[in-house]
Design a protein around this motif. Structure first.
Motif, PDB file in Angstrom:
ATOM      1  N   GLU A 145       0.826  -1.205   0.000  1.00 10.73           N
ATOM      2  CA  GLU A 145       0.000   0.000   0.000  1.00 10.73           C
ATOM      3  C   GLU A 145       0.863   1.258   0.000  1.00 10.73           C
ATOM      4  N   LYS A 146       1.946   1.259   0.770  1.00 16.57           N
ATOM      5  CA  LYS A 146       2.834   2.424   0.801  1.00 16.57           C
ATOM      6  C   LYS A 146       3.487   2.658  -0.555  1.00 16.57           C
ATOM      7  N   GLU A 147       3.868   1.573  -1.228  1.00 12.35           N
ATOM      8  CA  GLU A 147       4.458   1.714  -2.562  1.00 12.35           C
ATOM      9  C   GLU A 147       3.434   2.252  -3.558  1.00 12.35           C
ATOM     10  N   LEU A 148       2.192   1.795  -3.434  1.00  8.91           N
ATOM     11  CA  LEU A 148       1.153   2.253  -4.355  1.00  8.91           C
ATOM     12  C   LEU A 148       0.780   3.707  -4.111  1.00  8.91           C
ATOM     13  N   GLU A 149       0.919   4.169  -2.882  1.00  5.42           N
ATOM     14  CA  GLU A 149       0.649   5.578  -2.599  1.00  5.42           C
ATOM     15  C   GLU A 149       1.658   6.484  -3.301  1.00  5.42           C
ATOM     16  N   LYS A 150       2.885   5.980  -3.469  1.00  7.99           N
ATOM     17  CA  LYS A 150       3.920   6.769  -4.162  1.00  7.99           C
ATOM     18  C   LYS A 150       3.699   6.738  -5.669  1.00  7.99           C
ATOM     19  N   SER A 151       3.487   5.553  -6.198  1.00 11.52           N
ATOM     20  CA  SER A 151       3.305   5.380  -7.628  1.00 11.52           C
ATOM     21  C   SER A 151       2.576   4.063  -7.879  1.00 11.52           C
ATOM     22  N   ILE A 152       1.506   4.134  -8.660  1.00 12.60           N
ATOM     23  CA  ILE A 152       0.721   2.935  -8.937  1.00 12.60           C
ATOM     24  C   ILE A 152       1.421   2.142 -10.032  1.00 12.60           C
ATOM     25  N   ARG A 153       1.966   0.987  -9.636  1.00 15.04           N
ATOM     26  CA  ARG A 153       2.676   0.133 -10.579  1.00 15.04           C
ATOM     27  C   ARG A 153       1.988  -1.223 -10.657  1.00 15.04           C
ATOM     28  N   ASN A 154       2.116  -1.846 -11.820  1.00 11.96           N
ATOM     29  CA  ASN A 154       1.502  -3.161 -12.001  1.00 11.96           C
ATOM     30  C   ASN A 154       2.083  -4.187 -11.044  1.00 11.96           C
ATOM     31  N   GLU A 155       3.387  -4.078 -10.760  1.00  7.81           N
ATOM     32  CA  GLU A 155       4.040  -5.053  -9.877  1.00  7.81           C
ATOM     33  C   GLU A 155       3.402  -5.067  -8.496  1.00  7.81           C
ATOM     34  N   ASP A 156       3.099  -3.886  -7.960  1.00 11.17           N
ATOM     35  CA  ASP A 156       2.506  -3.814  -6.621  1.00 11.17           C
ATOM     36  C   ASP A 156       1.066  -4.316  -6.622  1.00 11.17           C
ATOM     37  N   LEU A 157       0.332  -4.033  -7.695  1.00  8.18           N
ATOM     38  CA  LEU A 157      -1.042  -4.543  -7.788  1.00  8.18           C
ATOM     39  C   LEU A 157      -1.051  -6.064  -7.901  1.00  8.18           C
ATOM     40  N   LEU A 158      -0.113  -6.618  -8.675  1.00  5.16           N
ATOM     41  CA  LEU A 158      -0.013  -8.076  -8.785  1.00  5.16           C
ATOM     42  C   LEU A 158       0.383  -8.693  -7.445  1.00  5.16           C
ATOM     43  N   ARG A 159       1.216  -7.979  -6.707  1.00  2.00           N
ATOM     44  CA  ARG A 159       1.614  -8.455  -5.378  1.00  2.00           C
ATOM     45  C   ARG A 159       0.407  -8.561  -4.454  1.00  2.00           C
ATOM     46  N   LEU A 160      -0.461  -7.568  -4.487  1.00  2.29           N
ATOM     47  CA  LEU A 160      -1.678  -7.620  -3.670  1.00  2.29           C
ATOM     48  C   LEU A 160      -2.605  -8.738  -4.141  1.00  2.29           C
ATOM     49  N   MET A 161      -2.682  -8.940  -5.453  1.00  2.49           N
ATOM     50  CA  MET A 161      -3.544 -10.001  -5.986  1.00  2.49           C
ATOM     51  C   MET A 161      -3.080 -11.371  -5.508  1.00  2.49           C
ATOM     52  N   LYS A 162      -1.758 -11.590  -5.473  1.00  4.15           N
ATOM     53  CA  LYS A 162      -1.237 -12.881  -5.027  1.00  4.15           C
ATOM     54  C   LYS A 162      -1.449 -13.069  -3.530  1.00  4.15           C
ATOM     55  N   LEU A 163      -1.369 -11.993  -2.771  1.00  2.80           N
ATOM     56  CA  LEU A 163      -1.682 -12.089  -1.342  1.00  2.80           C
ATOM     57  C   LEU A 163      -3.152 -12.424  -1.138  1.00  2.80           C
ATOM     58  N   GLN A 164      -3.997 -11.905  -2.013  1.00  2.00           N
ATOM     59  CA  GLN A 164      -5.417 -12.220  -1.927  1.00  2.00           C
ATOM     60  C   GLN A 164      -5.664 -13.701  -2.211  1.00  2.00           C
ATOM     61  N   LYS A 165      -4.926 -14.278  -3.145  1.00  2.00           N
ATOM     62  CA  LYS A 165      -5.032 -15.711  -3.402  1.00  2.00           C
ATOM     63  C   LYS A 165      -4.635 -16.511  -2.165  1.00  2.00           C
ATOM     64  N   THR A 166      -3.566 -16.081  -1.506  1.00  2.00           N
ATOM     65  CA  THR A 166      -3.121 -16.760  -0.290  1.00  2.00           C
ATOM     66  C   THR A 166      -4.218 -16.767   0.766  1.00  2.00           C
ATOM     67  N   LEU A 167      -4.907 -15.640   0.926  1.00  2.00           N
ATOM     68  CA  LEU A 167      -5.974 -15.564   1.919  1.00  2.00           C
ATOM     69  C   LEU A 167      -7.126 -16.501   1.563  1.00  2.00           C
ATOM     70  N   VAL A 168      -7.384 -16.672   0.280  1.00  2.00           N
ATOM     71  CA  VAL A 168      -8.433 -17.622  -0.137  1.00  2.00           C
ATOM     72  C   VAL A 168      -8.028 -19.042   0.246  1.00  2.00           C
ATOM     73  N   TYR A 169      -6.753 -19.405  -0.007  1.00  2.00           N
ATOM     74  CA  TYR A 169      -6.267 -20.732   0.376  1.00  2.00           C
ATOM     75  C   TYR A 169      -6.389 -20.937   1.884  1.00  2.00           C
ATOM     76  N   PHE A 170      -5.993 -19.935   2.648  1.00  2.49           N
ATOM     77  CA  PHE A 170      -6.058 -20.037   4.106  1.00  2.49           C
ATOM     78  C   PHE A 170      -7.501 -20.187   4.571  1.00  2.49           C
ATOM     79  N   ASN A 171      -8.394 -19.410   3.978  1.00  2.00           N
ATOM     80  CA  ASN A 171      -9.797 -19.438   4.391  1.00  2.00           C
ATOM     81  C   ASN A 171     -10.389 -20.832   4.228  1.00  2.00           C
TER      82      ASN A 171
END
Length: 308
Positions: free
Chosen positions: A155-181
């Motif tokens: 989130e801090k990186e995205l506040e500085k500059s919105i990059r695809n790498e950071d958005l993909l990073r959040l998407m992969k963390l979201q997948k992890t949470l689905v697996y955990f759930n």
């Protein structure tokens, strides 16, 4: 690799197998399969079921053998996903307790060390299964704390500059949470099945069962909280990106209209028609000046309506 663990005041490693000891097998090789299938007579179908990485938590019986499959968290970073879950199988009968996991995990060494440090006495096979479920919930919570740190950093990186790498990073963390759930819910359902299987025996420790349920519910609630936060964050940044695109398109449209005016005037002047200013002194300069003035007025109008 297999180890023979006997519970005294915590699990102590032995040189060879003893009745009622725990055989812990991690990443089994041909020698381990030979021992399990031919010496302990473990059903081969159970080992094949555990090998399936998508196997859900469940129980199965074959003769006097009971197979209990759980999902435990691991840190692997495969395909950029920092955490995932894998199956672990606990195969038991009257005298044999075997756990089989086809993946290296921090959970099992930590669990064994914890029993030694606390002097925990595991009385029977159900106690071992419940304590492993409890340990899995603890490790889910540990990894969830790391996931929360990763979300904050992204989130801090995205506040500085919105990059695809950071958005993909959040998407992969979201997948992890689905697996955990899904894994935590599966383990929670497993407790109900174990209570049904062992309800008429003296194996069932109600206090331990309640502790395990409480820990799993805490892990489940934490997953849902982080998942909601992450979903809200992704939606917010998606809205920001959409607004930025809209602002850019407005500016580009305004700029196109502004630059169109001189082109339009030049087009009219260049047509093969009589426009009656051929003899006017400085006609070309006047036309250019008129184009500049009209473009400037258009620019001022767009600035007032905040299109620039």
């Amino acid at each position: 690799m297999r180890t023979y663990l006997y519970c005294e005041a915590g699990f102590v490693e032995k040189a060879q197998w003893l009745p009622n000891s725990w055989v812990n097998v991690v990443c089994p090789d041909a020698n381990d399969f030979e021992f399990l299938i031919h010496e302990l007579q473990v059903p081969e179908s159970f080992l094949n079921d555990i090998a399936d990485t998508d196997e859900r938590p469940r129980t199965e019986t074959e003769g006097n053998w009971l197979l209990t499959i759980l999902r435990i968290p691991v840190q692997n970073n495969q395909n950029g996903i920092p955490f995932s879950t894998v199956p672990i199988g606990i195969i038991t009968n009257n005298e044999i307790i075997v756990s089989v996991c086809y993946h290296n995990t921090e959970l099992l060494p930590d669990f064994i060390e914890h029993t030694r440090r606390k002097g925990i006495v595991v009385r029977n096979k159900l106690d071992l299964i419940l304590r492993l479920i409890y340990s899995s919930a603890v490790w889910f919570l540990k990894y969830l704390k790391q996931i929360n740190v990763d979300i904050t950093a992204a989130e801090k990186e995205l506040e500085k500059s919105i990059r695809n790498e950071d958005l993909l990073r959040l998407m992969k963390l979201q997948k992890t949470l689905v697996y955990f759930n899904t894994s935590i819910r599966g383990n929670e359902v497993m407790i109900g099945k174990l209570k049904t299987i062992f309800q008429d025996t003296d194996y069932l420790d109600q206090e331990l069962v309640e502790d395990v349920i409480i820990e799993l519910k805490q892990a489940f609630n934490t997953v849902n909280i982080y998942s909601d936060i992450l979903t809200g964050t992704m939606d917010a940044f998606a809205s920001i990106i959409s607004n930025n695109v809209n602002a850019i398109m407005k500016r580009m449209t305004s700029l196109s209209i502004t630059l169109m005016i001189p082109t339009l005037i030049a087009s009219f002047y260049g047509m093969n028609v009589d426009i009656h200013i051929d003899e006017v002194p400085h006609a070309f300069s006047l036309i250019v000046l008129a184009s500049v003035v009209l473009s400037a007025l258009t620019f001022i109008i767009f600035r007032k309506i905040k299109w620039f």
